[in-house]
Design a protein around this motif. Structure first.
Motif, PDB file in Angstrom:
ATOM      1  N   UNK A 184      37.172  38.429  33.892  1.00 46.40           N
ATOM      2  CA  UNK A 184      37.352  36.978  33.933  1.00 46.40           C
ATOM      3  C   UNK A 184      36.251  36.320  33.116  1.00 46.40           C
ATOM      4  N   UNK A 185      36.628  35.851  31.951  1.00 46.29           N
ATOM      5  CA  UNK A 185      35.661  35.154  31.105  1.00 46.29           C
ATOM      6  C   UNK A 185      34.492  36.029  30.712  1.00 46.29           C
ATOM      7  N   UNK A 186      33.295  35.547  30.997  1.00 42.64           N
ATOM      8  CA  UNK A 186      32.078  36.262  30.605  1.00 42.64           C
ATOM      9  C   UNK A 186      31.609  37.245  31.668  1.00 42.64           C
ATOM     10  N   UNK A 187      32.344  37.335  32.765  1.00 46.46           N
ATOM     11  CA  UNK A 187      31.980  38.277  33.814  1.00 46.46           C
ATOM     12  C   UNK A 187      32.222  39.707  33.354  1.00 46.46           C
ATOM     13  N   UNK A 188      31.527  40.678  33.922  1.00 48.91           N
ATOM     14  CA  UNK A 188      31.760  42.082  33.548  1.00 48.91           C
ATOM     15  C   UNK A 188      33.115  42.568  34.058  1.00 48.91           C
ATOM     16  N   UNK A 189      33.558  43.686  33.521  1.00 47.58           N
ATOM     17  CA  UNK A 189      34.796  44.301  34.010  1.00 47.58           C
ATOM     18  C   UNK A 189      34.615  44.716  35.475  1.00 47.58           C
ATOM     19  N   UNK A 190      35.556  44.314  36.319  1.00 50.08           N
ATOM     20  CA  UNK A 190      35.516  44.657  37.738  1.00 50.08           C
ATOM     21  C   UNK A 190      36.813  45.342  38.138  1.00 50.08           C
ATOM     22  N   UNK A 191      36.694  46.321  39.017  1.00 50.95           N
ATOM     23  CA  UNK A 191      37.848  47.123  39.410  1.00 50.95           C
ATOM     24  C   UNK A 191      38.911  46.266  40.082  1.00 50.95           C
ATOM     25  N   UNK A 192      40.118  46.391  39.580  1.00 50.22           N
ATOM     26  CA  UNK A 192      41.264  45.648  40.105  1.00 50.22           C
ATOM     27  C   UNK A 192      42.254  46.580  40.799  1.00 50.22           C
ATOM     28  N   UNK A 193      42.394  47.775  40.242  1.00 44.70           N
ATOM     29  CA  UNK A 193      43.357  48.738  40.793  1.00 44.70           C
ATOM     30  C   UNK A 193      42.837  50.149  40.560  1.00 44.70           C
ATOM     31  N   UNK A 194      42.911  50.975  41.604  1.00 45.44           N
ATOM     32  CA  UNK A 194      42.530  52.389  41.511  1.00 45.44           C
ATOM     33  C   UNK A 194      43.517  53.164  42.366  1.00 45.44           C
ATOM     34  N   UNK A 195      44.596  53.571  41.758  1.00 44.46           N
ATOM     35  CA  UNK A 195      45.640  54.224  42.537  1.00 44.46           C
ATOM     36  C   UNK A 195      46.535  55.088  41.678  1.00 44.46           C
ATOM     37  N   UNK A 196      47.726  55.349  42.180  1.00 39.88           N
ATOM     38  CA  UNK A 196      48.631  56.289  41.539  1.00 39.88           C
ATOM     39  C   UNK A 196      49.406  55.663  40.383  1.00 39.88           C
TER      40      UNK A 196
END
Length: 262
Positions: A184-196
């Motif tokens: 989101x914008x200038x924020x770092x990459x953050x985990x959104x989904x970790x699944x199959x």
């Protein structure tokens, strides 16, 4: 497959008898990975074969919001070094831990190539990483990664994690593993989904659709929340072989090799 992989270790029967410290080998193996089930079977030429098997493995449940670790990895196909900063301008980043030999990866390779190509045209950034030890799996080495990338026409960089430090940073424990990060914008990459990828497994007769991962990517790119519960990726540990050193020193060498051998 699992970073703490199943192994078949050939050990001379005489080594078990001659070294008192070797008696700690089996309990140590069982203690190191509690899911293991050990079986001693004779092998043809005066050797004993320690066969260690395990049940299927579930990918670890990282928390949503986990920040993508920095990395600096080579792409065998081009020789280019890739870093996390190379994807700074992308709204979402898919990181996949795969390899050449894993039957679960083989089951999905064609569809991984199709799905990623489709979404990369929509703005998704994507990479795949192989962290396997070439000592235990030479078929997963860089030269064979190039062959795989060409064969399946991967549109994403297929990177080689020789030190396995990147796998540790991502807490990757099996193949395939899918990490979808949102930015989101200038924020770092953050985990959104970790699944199959979807519900299909080798031999399951369930068609490969990529349903779970594609829905997650759609949500990440459109700014929506996930409308479903993430399912972990289940895989089975495979058997590996390596030639021992002597006595308990072999177990210590095994420990150093296998904790991150997919």
């Amino acid at each position: 497959m699992s970073l703490v992989a199943t192994s078949v270790v050939g050990v001379r029967a005489s080594q078990f008898r001659s070294s008192a410290s070797s008696s700690a080998l089996l309990p140590a193996l069982a203690h190191r990975t509690r899911a293991y089930r050990s079986l001693m079977t004779p092998a043809g030429s005066g050797r004993m074969r320690l066969q260690v098997r395990a049940a299927r493995l579930e990918s670890t449940g990282l928390s949503v919001g986990f920040r993508a670790p920095q990395f600096e990895l080579p792409e065998p196909m081009t020789g280019k070094i890739w870093t996390l900063d190379d994807f700074e301008g992308s709204p979402a980043l898919l990181v996949m831990f795969i390899c050449n030999h894993c039957p679960f990866v083989k089951h999905l390779k064609k569809d991984i190539a199709k799905l990623t190509s489709f979404y990369m045209e929509k703005g998704l950034a994507c990479i795949a990483i192989s962290s396997n030890s070439v000592v235990t799996h030479p078929q997963d080495g860089p030269e064979f990664m190039i062959v795989d990338a060409e064969k399946f026409k991967y549109s994403f960089p297929y990177l080689y994690d020789e030190s396995q430090e990147v796998a540790k940073a991502f807490q990757a424990v099996c193949t395939p593993e899918f990490y979808l990060f949102k930015k989101d914008g200038r924020r770092p990459f953050e985990l959104f989904y970790h699944g199959q990828f979807d519900d299909s497994r080798p031999g399951s007769n369930v068609p490969v659709t990529g349903k779970d991962l594609s829905r997650a990517i759609d949500c990440a790119l459109s700014g929506q929340e996930l409308p479903f519960v993430q399912k972990p990726r289940y895989v089975c540990w495979v058997q590996h072989q390596m030639e021992p050193v002597t006595g308990i020193n072999n177990y210590r060498a095994w420990q150093r090799t296998y904790p991150f051998s997919l």
